[in-house]
Structures are given as C-alpha cells and as structure tokens.
Design a protein around this motif. Structure first.
Motif, mmCIF file in Angstrom:
data_model
loop_
_atom_site.group_PDB
_atom_site.id
_atom_site.type_symbol
_atom_site.label_atom_id
_atom_site.label_comp_id
_atom_site.label_asym_id
_atom_site.label_seq_id
_atom_site.Cartn_x
_atom_site.Cartn_y
_atom_site.Cartn_z
ATOM 1 N N ILE A 185 -6.310 -22.843 37.687
ATOM 2 C CA ILE A 185 -6.101 -21.494 38.219
ATOM 3 C C ILE A 185 -5.891 -21.543 39.729
ATOM 4 O O ILE A 185 -4.980 -20.893 40.272
ATOM 5 C CB ILE A 185 -7.295 -20.600 37.852
ATOM 6 C CG1 ILE A 185 -7.371 -20.426 36.330
ATOM 7 C CG2 ILE A 185 -7.198 -19.250 38.538
ATOM 8 C CD1 ILE A 185 -8.715 -19.906 35.846
ATOM 9 N N VAL A 186 -6.704 -22.329 40.421
ATOM 10 C CA VAL A 186 -6.557 -22.477 41.872
ATOM 11 C C VAL A 186 -5.186 -23.057 42.222
ATOM 12 O O VAL A 186 -4.523 -22.620 43.175
ATOM 13 C CB VAL A 186 -7.699 -23.351 42.431
ATOM 14 C CG1 VAL A 186 -7.372 -23.806 43.860
ATOM 15 C CG2 VAL A 186 -9.017 -22.587 42.396
ATOM 16 N N GLU A 187 -4.759 -24.014 41.455
ATOM 17 C CA GLU A 187 -3.451 -24.635 41.714
ATOM 18 C C GLU A 187 -2.328 -23.607 41.601
ATOM 19 O O GLU A 187 -1.426 -23.553 42.441
ATOM 20 C CB GLU A 187 -3.223 -25.779 40.736
ATOM 21 C CG GLU A 187 -1.921 -26.539 40.963
ATOM 22 C CD GLU A 187 -1.755 -27.700 39.998
ATOM 23 O OE1 GLU A 187 -0.654 -28.279 39.975
ATOM 24 O OE2 GLU A 187 -2.718 -28.019 39.274
ATOM 25 N N GLU A 188 -2.392 -22.761 40.568
ATOM 26 C CA GLU A 188 -1.344 -21.760 40.374
ATOM 27 C C GLU A 188 -1.402 -20.677 41.454
ATOM 28 O O GLU A 188 -0.365 -20.235 41.972
ATOM 29 C CB GLU A 188 -1.494 -21.126 38.994
ATOM 30 C CG GLU A 188 -0.386 -20.145 38.641
ATOM 31 C CD GLU A 188 0.992 -20.793 38.593
ATOM 32 O OE1 GLU A 188 1.986 -20.071 38.849
ATOM 33 O OE2 GLU A 188 1.078 -22.006 38.312
ATOM 34 N N LEU A 189 -2.591 -20.227 41.813
ATOM 35 C CA LEU A 189 -2.715 -19.217 42.875
ATOM 36 C C LEU A 189 -2.203 -19.751 44.210
ATOM 37 O O LEU A 189 -1.543 -19.034 44.970
ATOM 38 C CB LEU A 189 -4.177 -18.785 42.996
ATOM 39 C CG LEU A 189 -4.751 -17.967 41.842
ATOM 40 C CD1 LEU A 189 -6.252 -17.784 42.007
ATOM 41 C CD2 LEU A 189 -4.057 -16.606 41.739
ATOM 42 N N THR A 190 -2.511 -21.009 44.479
ATOM 43 C CA THR A 190 -2.035 -21.629 45.722
ATOM 44 C C THR A 190 -0.520 -21.708 45.723
ATOM 45 O O THR A 190 0.144 -21.426 46.741
ATOM 46 C CB THR A 190 -2.642 -23.032 45.874
ATOM 47 O OG1 THR A 190 -4.069 -22.928 45.856
ATOM 48 C CG2 THR A 190 -2.191 -23.679 47.187
ATOM 49 N N LYS A 191 0.067 -22.083 44.592
ATOM 50 C CA LYS A 191 1.527 -22.205 44.481
ATOM 51 C C LYS A 191 2.208 -20.853 44.723
ATOM 52 O O LYS A 191 3.269 -20.778 45.357
ATOM 53 C CB LYS A 191 1.888 -22.732 43.099
ATOM 54 C CG LYS A 191 3.370 -23.030 42.903
ATOM 55 C CD LYS A 191 3.660 -23.418 41.471
ATOM 56 C CE LYS A 191 2.825 -24.614 41.028
ATOM 57 N NZ LYS A 191 3.143 -25.006 39.613
#
Length: 470
Positions: free
Chosen positions: A228-234
């Motif tokens: 989830i963090v990876e997608e929000l950062t992207k």
C-alpha cells in the motif's frame, strides 16, 4: 571568602537532572559542587560498603552528600575519608528545601510533538448540537483535529454538511469511513485526512488529493502495508501509516512489535497509533495507560494518535493524553524521569502525604478553646476536635453521634450538613491515600473541581468572618 565545596554522590539515572538542580541551586546558596556517579543505576540502592569500595573523593572537598535512602553507618565513611558525610533528602528535587531554597521554578510543559485526533464515535446517531458540543469538548481538552466517525455498512447523506459545520466552528477535521460517498463529501467540504486506506479502497481514495492513513489489509499482514505504501508513494498521495494497536488478549504484544518494525522499516514515514483499542477495551483507569502509550509514541517518533471517549472509564482520555504527551516530551528532552515534573495525572492517590502525627494532634486538641470543629484524616482514622473533646475513629456516623452528644446546641442543620460533607471528603481521602485539608477540595489532578470554602460562603452571606471551620 572561599566557598565550601560539596561532593554529591549519585547513580546514573539521576545524574543529568541532579546537575540541573545544582547548577541553579549552588549560586543561590553559595557553594561549589562536584558530582560523582558510582556504577549503579539507581542512587537509592547505594550502601556504605559499596561507597567505600568505589568512591574517590577529590581534593579540596569539604563534605560529601549521599542520597537520602543510602543505607549504613555514615560515620564509617567519615572516619575512612576524613571529612563529613551526610544524607540528603530522599529525592534530589527536594535539595532546594534542604538548603533553605524551597521555591522551585515551574517546569515548561508547553512543548509536545504528538498530535491528538479525537473521534466523535457514531456521529450519524448524534444531533448537530451534540456533535458540536463533543468537538468543542475535545478541543478544549487538547485535541488538535476532530475525527468524524461514521457507521460501517451505512451511508450518511449529511457527512459533507457536518464536516462544513465543524470547520465553520474552527475545527480541523478528518473522516473515518470506507464508504466512498461519505469520504468524497467530507473531502469536498474540507476534511484534511482520511481514515483509512488499504487495498479495499486504495484505487479511489488515493486520488482525492488529501492525506490518508495507510493500514494493513488485516492487522497481522504487515507485508500488505508495504504494498500500500509503495502504491501511495508512486501516486504522490500524502500518507501516514498505522500498523494497528490490538486489544489485550487479541494480539496486543505482537501489535507493539509491529510499531517497532514500522519505525525500523519506514524510518522517515509519519506513523499514527489508534489508542482506543486499549483505553476503551481495558477495564481500568486510563491515565496510566495514556502515559505509557505517550512514552511509546515519543520514543518511536509516532507523531499522532487517534483517541475517543465512549466508555465511562475513558471519559477523560483526551485530557489525560494531552498532559501525558507534554510530560513524556519534557522527560525525554531533559533526560530526566517523568517524576516530580507535574502532578496533573496523579489522580487516584496524591504524590505525598503530610501528616501531623499522634503527638501533634493530641497537643492541638488540648489547646483548642473555641467550638469550631477541626477535622483531620490520618493514621487510618478520622480525627474531629473542638473545645468539648477529641473524637477519632473510622465510622463517620459513630463520630457524629459522639460529638453531637457532647454539645447538641452547637449543631443546626446547615452546620451538620457541612460537617457531614467534610467527613465524607476525609473518608474518601483515607480510603484512597489522598491529602485531606478541611475546607479545601481533594486533589484529583487536572480534574480537580474548585470549591467555595465555608468561610468564603459565610463572608458572602454577611456572617461573622472571624471564625474558621466550625
């Protein structure tokens, strides 16, 4: 004239704060000092044989002060080192009193860096007036942001309207919902934070342009938080993470480990902790819990908590955490224990009891020459005295019968009510270990309610003001 030079012996925990006390105290009193730290953690554990083995006294030392709880015969040390050894107070914060400088400067507790989000639980079930009143109460007690809690499985058509109402009243707002229409309406009306975001709503909540709280899909699935963090950062969506604090009996210890893991694996990411799963779901007074939770947050650099006040035993949680976050911030910044800083969270019992003792009470009773009743609570008993006698015991009703029999004319209805009220307070103080002082409120920390004394009431009614409590 040469100032005397005192050597202060202490343990590792107390060194920093002891030096802070002495830096201010020495110029006021007029002495020079040196601090030596023996290889012990707690100064109270020192004893004479240990000091004999480990202490080296610097030249030009006039005398040595040991912690007040140091055990053993100090004459042994005096004979060995050739200079006087003395015990100081039990707590080094009492050194100003020891040296005749009783006034202590107040501690600066204005600083904190943990934000409080206070949830209005099940807001759709409340009237507008109740919502505003609850939001104002939370803000008055230290909340920085008001969280509008919706009802899972329902869709509330007034979400945007309520958010606007609260913002117009000067509140910062977050929305606690997974229902899309509620969240979008809240954001459109000015909500600045969305609780919460996982794979169930990531596809649309990440596109609303406001900060979200990222949580794992289930509390135990920490790896899902990484995704989830990876997608929000992207996508460039601002976020903070919450690994989810679990209730006792449902994975509490494991959830604490997840917060440690989160700080290690996301060293620069903001973290939030929802503390209600502990305060609301543990049948115990909440002040102590809030201090421990605040300390955990402070040490792990968790800069926001979500709290609420639904169940009665947690009804002062927001105010408690407000005091707790300031206390732990002060303790950590100043490398001192969170002790003798302020007493606002010492609520059930009092920090210290000051008692006259049997001899002083008997002496006072023998000297009273007026009909005014004095009430004391100490030595596990109530003590009532005036010129007609001295009565003591543990049953207020029996005491009342005894001193009423001594002089029935002295007790009209209002006087009897006053004495009953004061004895009730005194009995509460005895039961809980609190300081009782006649005509003054019991100390309940930051929840203490001011009282108008009997003397002030009589003054207001134009009665004789020369007498104290009857």
């Amino acid at each position: 004239m040469k100032q005397e030079r005192i050597l202060f012996v202490t343990g590792r925990l107390a060194e920093f704060s002891l030096r802070g006390v002495l830096d201010k105290l020495a110029p006021q009193v007029g002495f020079e000092f040196e601090v030596v730290v023996l290889n012990v953690q707690v100064a109270a554990l020192m004893h004479v044989p240990l000091i004999l083995r480990r202490l080296t006294v610097p030249p030009d030392t006039d005398w040595v002060m040991l912690p007040g709880l140091c055990k053993g015969d100090l004459q042994t040390l005096t004979d060995h080192f050739g200079i006087p050894f003395k015990r100081g107070p039990k707590d080094h914060f009492d050194l100003p009193e020891y040296f005749g400088q009783a006034d202590r400067p107040p501690k600066d507790l204005s600083r904190f860096d943990i934000e409080i989000l206070a949830e209005i639980n099940h807001a759709p079930f409340l009237t507008d007036e109740e919502i505003l009143r609850q939001a104002d109460h939370y803000r008055d007690n230290g909340a920085d942001l008001i969280d509008v809690g919706c009802v899972p499985g329902d869709s509330w058509s007034r979400t945007g309207e309520i958010v606007k109402m609260l913002i117009d009243a000067g509140h910062r707002i977050s929305i606690d919902s997974f229902e899309r229409t509620e969240v979008e309406a809240a954001v459109a009306s000015g909500a600045e934070l969305i609780l919460s975001c996982n794979h169930a709503n990531l596809d649309w909540v990440s596109k609303l342009g406001v900060e979200v709280v990222a949580i794992p899909d289930v509390p135990s699935d920490f790896e899902s938080l990484h995704a989830i963090v990876e997608e929000l950062t992207k996508q460039g969506t601002p976020f903070r993470i919450d690994p989810i604090l679990e209730p006792i009996g449902y994975g509490f210890a494991a959830s604490l480990e997840r917060y440690y893991r989160a700080r290690k694996e996301f060293p620069d990411t903001e973290i939030m902790m929802g503390i209600g799963n502990l305060t609301e779901l543990t049948e115990v007074d909440t002040a102590g819990m809030n201090v421990l939770l605040a300390a955990l947050c402070q040490e792990l650099k968790i800069h926001s908590v979500l709290a609420t006040e639904v169940i009665n035993w947690a009804r002062s949680t927001i105010g408690e955490f407000n005091h707790a976050r300031r206390l732990v911030k002060y303790a950590i910044d100043n490398q001192t224990l969170p002790k003798h800083v302020e007493y606002q969270l010492v609520m059930l019992r009092d920090p210290k009891l000051k008692e006259l003792g049997s001899e002083a009470l008997a002496n006072l009773a023998a000297q009273i020459r007026d009909p005014n009743y004095r009430i004391f609570a100490e030595e596990n008993a109530l003590h009532v005295m005036n010129r007609d006698g001295y009565w003591k015991g543990t049953d207020p009703f029996e005491l009342f019968d005894q001193f009423q029999a001594a002089n029935q004319k002295d007790l009209d209805a209002s006087h009897a009510f006053y004495l009953g009220y004061e004895m009730s307070k005194a009995m509460t103080a005895l039961t809980l270990g609190k300081q009782y002082k006649q005509d003054q409120p019991l100390n309940w920390g930051f929840l203490t309610q001011a009282e108008t004394s009997a003397l002030e009431r009589r003054r207001g009614q134009g009665e004789d003001t020369q007498c104290g409590p009857r």
